[in-house]
Design a protein around this motif. Structure first.
Motif, PDB file in Angstrom:
ATOM      1  N   ALA A  67      17.690 -17.865  24.750  1.00 38.62           N
ATOM      2  CA  ALA A  67      18.316 -16.569  24.488  1.00 38.62           C
ATOM      3  C   ALA A  67      19.006 -16.579  23.126  1.00 38.62           C
ATOM      4  CB  ALA A  67      19.326 -16.240  25.594  1.00 38.62           C
ATOM      5  N   LEU A  68      19.670 -17.681  22.807  1.00 38.52           N
ATOM      6  CA  LEU A  68      20.343 -17.798  21.510  1.00 38.52           C
ATOM      7  C   LEU A  68      19.331 -17.782  20.374  1.00 38.52           C
ATOM      8  CD1 LEU A  68      22.954 -18.209  19.926  1.00 38.52           C
ATOM      9  CD2 LEU A  68      22.668 -20.685  20.236  1.00 38.52           C
ATOM     10  N   VAL A  69      18.232 -18.519  20.552  1.00 39.25           N
ATOM     11  CA  VAL A  69      17.186 -18.548  19.525  1.00 39.25           C
ATOM     12  C   VAL A  69      16.584 -17.153  19.351  1.00 39.25           C
ATOM     13  CG1 VAL A  69      14.890 -19.420  18.951  1.00 39.25           C
ATOM     14  CG2 VAL A  69      16.625 -20.978  19.838  1.00 39.25           C
ATOM     15  N   ASP A  70      16.276 -16.493  20.470  1.00 39.62           N
ATOM     16  CA  ASP A  70      15.656 -15.171  20.411  1.00 39.62           C
ATOM     17  C   ASP A  70      16.568 -14.157  19.733  1.00 39.62           C
ATOM     18  OD1 ASP A  70      13.417 -13.353  21.428  1.00 39.62           O
ATOM     19  OD2 ASP A  70      15.173 -12.372  22.284  1.00 39.62           O
ATOM     20  N   ARG A 102       0.818  -1.209   0.000  1.00 36.12           N
ATOM     21  CA  ARG A 102       0.000   0.000   0.000  1.00 36.12           C
ATOM     22  C   ARG A 102       0.859   1.269   0.000  1.00 36.12           C
ATOM     23  NH1 ARG A 102      -3.113  -2.906   3.988  1.00 36.12           N
ATOM     24  NH2 ARG A 102      -2.197  -1.596   5.623  1.00 36.12           N
ATOM     25  N   GLY A 103       2.175   1.065  -0.004  1.00 37.19           N
ATOM     26  CA  GLY A 103       3.084   2.199  -0.079  1.00 37.19           C
ATOM     27  C   GLY A 103       3.475   2.782   1.258  1.00 37.19           C
ATOM     28  N   ASP A 104       3.127   2.121   2.363  1.00 41.68           N
ATOM     29  CA  ASP A 104       3.484   2.602   3.697  1.00 41.68           C
ATOM     30  C   ASP A 104       4.656   1.789   4.214  1.00 41.68           C
ATOM     31  OD1 ASP A 104       3.685   3.557   6.212  1.00 41.68           O
ATOM     32  OD2 ASP A 104       1.648   3.048   6.850  1.00 41.68           O
ATOM     33  N   SER A 105       5.821   2.414   4.325  1.00 42.53           N
ATOM     34  CA  SER A 105       7.042   1.693   4.743  1.00 42.53           C
ATOM     35  C   SER A 105       7.454   2.026   6.176  1.00 42.53           C
ATOM     36  CB  SER A 105       8.205   2.040   3.792  1.00 42.53           C
ATOM     37  OG  SER A 105       8.448   3.433   3.816  1.00 42.53           O
ATOM     38  N   LYS A 106       6.534   2.577   6.979  1.00 43.15           N
ATOM     39  CA  LYS A 106       6.866   2.996   8.337  1.00 43.15           C
ATOM     40  C   LYS A 106       6.565   1.929   9.389  1.00 43.15           C
ATOM     41  CE  LYS A 106       6.112   7.898   7.361  1.00 43.15           C
ATOM     42  NZ  LYS A 106       5.367   9.123   7.743  1.00 43.15           N
ATOM     43  N   ALA A 107       6.115   0.753   8.956  1.00 46.18           N
ATOM     44  CA  ALA A 107       5.771  -0.295   9.917  1.00 46.18           C
ATOM     45  C   ALA A 107       7.016  -0.781  10.646  1.00 46.18           C
ATOM     46  CB  ALA A 107       5.094  -1.454   9.209  1.00 46.18           C
ATOM     47  N   MET A 108       6.891  -1.017  11.955  1.00 46.96           N
ATOM     48  CA  MET A 108       7.992  -1.535  12.776  1.00 46.96           C
ATOM     49  C   MET A 108       7.437  -2.562  13.749  1.00 46.96           C
ATOM     50  SD  MET A 108      11.168  -1.643  13.654  1.00 46.96           S
ATOM     51  CE  MET A 108      11.912  -0.194  12.875  1.00 46.96           C
ATOM     52  N   PHE A 109       8.123  -3.690  13.848  1.00 48.41           N
ATOM     53  CA  PHE A 109       7.658  -4.773  14.706  1.00 48.41           C
ATOM     54  C   PHE A 109       8.610  -4.929  15.885  1.00 48.41           C
ATOM     55  CE2 PHE A 109       6.044  -5.559  10.481  1.00 48.41           C
ATOM     56  CZ  PHE A 109       4.711  -5.846  10.704  1.00 48.41           C
ATOM     57  N   GLY A 110       8.033  -5.349  17.038  1.00 52.72           N
ATOM     58  CA  GLY A 110       8.816  -5.478  18.265  1.00 52.72           C
ATOM     59  C   GLY A 110       9.293  -6.887  18.523  1.00 52.72           C
ATOM     60  N   GLY A 111      10.031  -7.042  19.647  1.00 55.83           N
ATOM     61  CA  GLY A 111      10.645  -8.319  19.972  1.00 55.83           C
ATOM     62  C   GLY A 111       9.715  -9.277  20.692  1.00 55.83           C
ATOM     63  N   PHE A 112      10.114 -10.560  20.671  1.00 61.31           N
ATOM     64  CA  PHE A 112       9.365 -11.603  21.352  1.00 61.31           C
ATOM     65  C   PHE A 112      10.036 -12.011  22.670  1.00 61.31           C
ATOM     66  CE2 PHE A 112       7.872 -12.124  17.001  1.00 61.31           C
ATOM     67  CZ  PHE A 112       6.512 -12.326  17.195  1.00 61.31           C
ATOM     68  N   GLU A 122      12.821  -4.927  15.838  1.00 58.80           N
ATOM     69  CA  GLU A 122      13.699  -4.601  16.960  1.00 58.80           C
ATOM     70  C   GLU A 122      13.401  -5.515  18.127  1.00 58.80           C
ATOM     71  OE1 GLU A 122      13.138  -0.519  17.997  1.00 58.80           O
ATOM     72  OE2 GLU A 122      14.531   0.216  16.473  1.00 58.80           O
ATOM     73  N   ASN A 123      14.449  -6.130  18.677  1.00 57.15           N
ATOM     74  CA  ASN A 123      14.227  -6.922  19.885  1.00 57.15           C
ATOM     75  C   ASN A 123      14.163  -5.998  21.099  1.00 57.15           C
ATOM     76  OD1 ASN A 123      16.873  -6.213  20.445  1.00 57.15           O
ATOM     77  ND2 ASN A 123      17.717  -8.222  19.981  1.00 57.15           N
ATOM     78  N   VAL A 124      13.955  -6.573  22.270  1.00 60.65           N
ATOM     79  CA  VAL A 124      13.756  -5.768  23.472  1.00 60.65           C
ATOM     80  C   VAL A 124      14.988  -4.941  23.803  1.00 60.65           C
ATOM     81  CG1 VAL A 124      13.191  -5.844  25.930  1.00 60.65           C
ATOM     82  CG2 VAL A 124      12.110  -7.460  24.358  1.00 60.65           C
ATOM     83  N   THR A 132      16.180 -12.469  15.811  1.00 58.76           N
ATOM     84  CA  THR A 132      16.135 -11.038  15.542  1.00 58.76           C
ATOM     85  C   THR A 132      16.836 -10.693  14.243  1.00 58.76           C
ATOM     86  OG1 THR A 132      16.043 -10.474  17.892  1.00 58.76           O
ATOM     87  CG2 THR A 132      16.878  -8.780  16.400  1.00 58.76           C
ATOM     88  N   TYR A 133      18.045 -11.252  14.071  1.00 56.96           N
ATOM     89  CA  TYR A 133      18.834 -10.917  12.901  1.00 56.96           C
ATOM     90  C   TYR A 133      18.294 -11.585  11.638  1.00 56.96           C
ATOM     91  CZ  TYR A 133      22.083  -8.672  16.037  1.00 56.96           C
ATOM     92  OH  TYR A 133      22.637  -7.821  16.962  1.00 56.96           O
TER      93      TYR A 133
END
Length: 237
Positions: A102-105, A43-53, A119-121, A109-110
């Motif tokens: 922790a290693l999986v998390d 839709r042309g919106d590139s501002k979406a950002m997702f957080g960490g698990f 972005e992770n926590v 992320t990367y």
């Protein structure tokens, strides 16, 4: 030591099914996130950002710590496994799972970053994207969650109904007491606590490594309390 590792392997088997289900759910959520992200991009919106698990894993391992004592303790005691061996086997298991998650998390992320903004926590809190720092922070936090959960369940197992009630309401009473003392000191106590937490959690100099050290020390204290508890716990029906 070999016998302790065998007990640890047995304990680890209790976690496997839960971990498979947990990561299955995380994978499903990630797939949904990816679909939503590409829809946003289309839709042309590139501002979406997702957080960490990371906190999802924190909750999982905390609950795992809560559930790793009673049944295993009874079973292993019935099979002549000493309390000391059970104690160290449980620590090995909880620490190993904390390090693995922790290693999986951190790795996740990367990998996700190759597909979409993520972005992770640690990045959200410290603006730090160094792999080792993120891994150690998550490892320390998960170790703290596991040790705290284990300590709480042992306290409840050891205590009678009255003491369980007291322990349950203790945090609320502590908060009320701190609020009253803070009022009497005209905010000085609250300011001192906030400054101490800011330093201990690494926010004063924006360092997740300081927070990792704080988490590890607190986890070690919780494990130490677990050792004192397990020496005096008797088997209940």
């Amino acid at each position: 030591m070999d016998s302790t590792l065998k007990v640890s392997k047995y304990l680890f088997n209790d976690f496997k099914k839960g971990m498979i289900i947990f990561y299955g759910i995380i994978l499903a959520i990630l797939m949904l996130m990816a679909i939503l992200y590409f829809q946003v991009i289309s839709r042309g919106d590139s501002k979406a950002m997702f957080g960490g698990f990371g906190f999802s894993a924190f909750i999982f391992i905390f609950v795992s710590g809560l559930n790793c004592f009673k049944a295993n303790f009874k079973f292993l005691q019935a099979n002549n496994i000493s309390r000391k061996r059970f104690y160290f086997a449980n620590i090995i298991t909880l620490i190993s799972i904390s390090a693995f998650m922790a290693l999986v998390d951190t790795t996740m992320t990367y990998v996700i970053k190759l597909v979409m903004p993520y972005e992770n926590v640690v990045e959200q809190l410290y603006r730090n994207d160094v792999f080792f720092s993120a891994f150690m922070w998550s490892f320390a936090l998960f170790a703290l969650a596991a040790s705290t959960g284990w300590c709480i369940t042992m306290l409840y197992y050891k205590c009678d109904k009255l003491m369980k009630t007291i322990i349950s309401f203790a945090p609320v009473l502590m908060v009320i007491l701190l609020v009253m003392l803070n009022s009497l000191t005209k905010g000085a106590l609250g300011t001192a606590i906030l400054k101490s937490l800011t330093v201990a959690l690494g926010f004063a100099n924006n360092s997740p490594n300081i927070a990792s050290l704080t988490f590890f020390i607190t986890a070690a204290l919780a494990f130490g309390l677990c050792y004192l508890l397990i020496r005096r716990i008797y088997i209940k029906d």
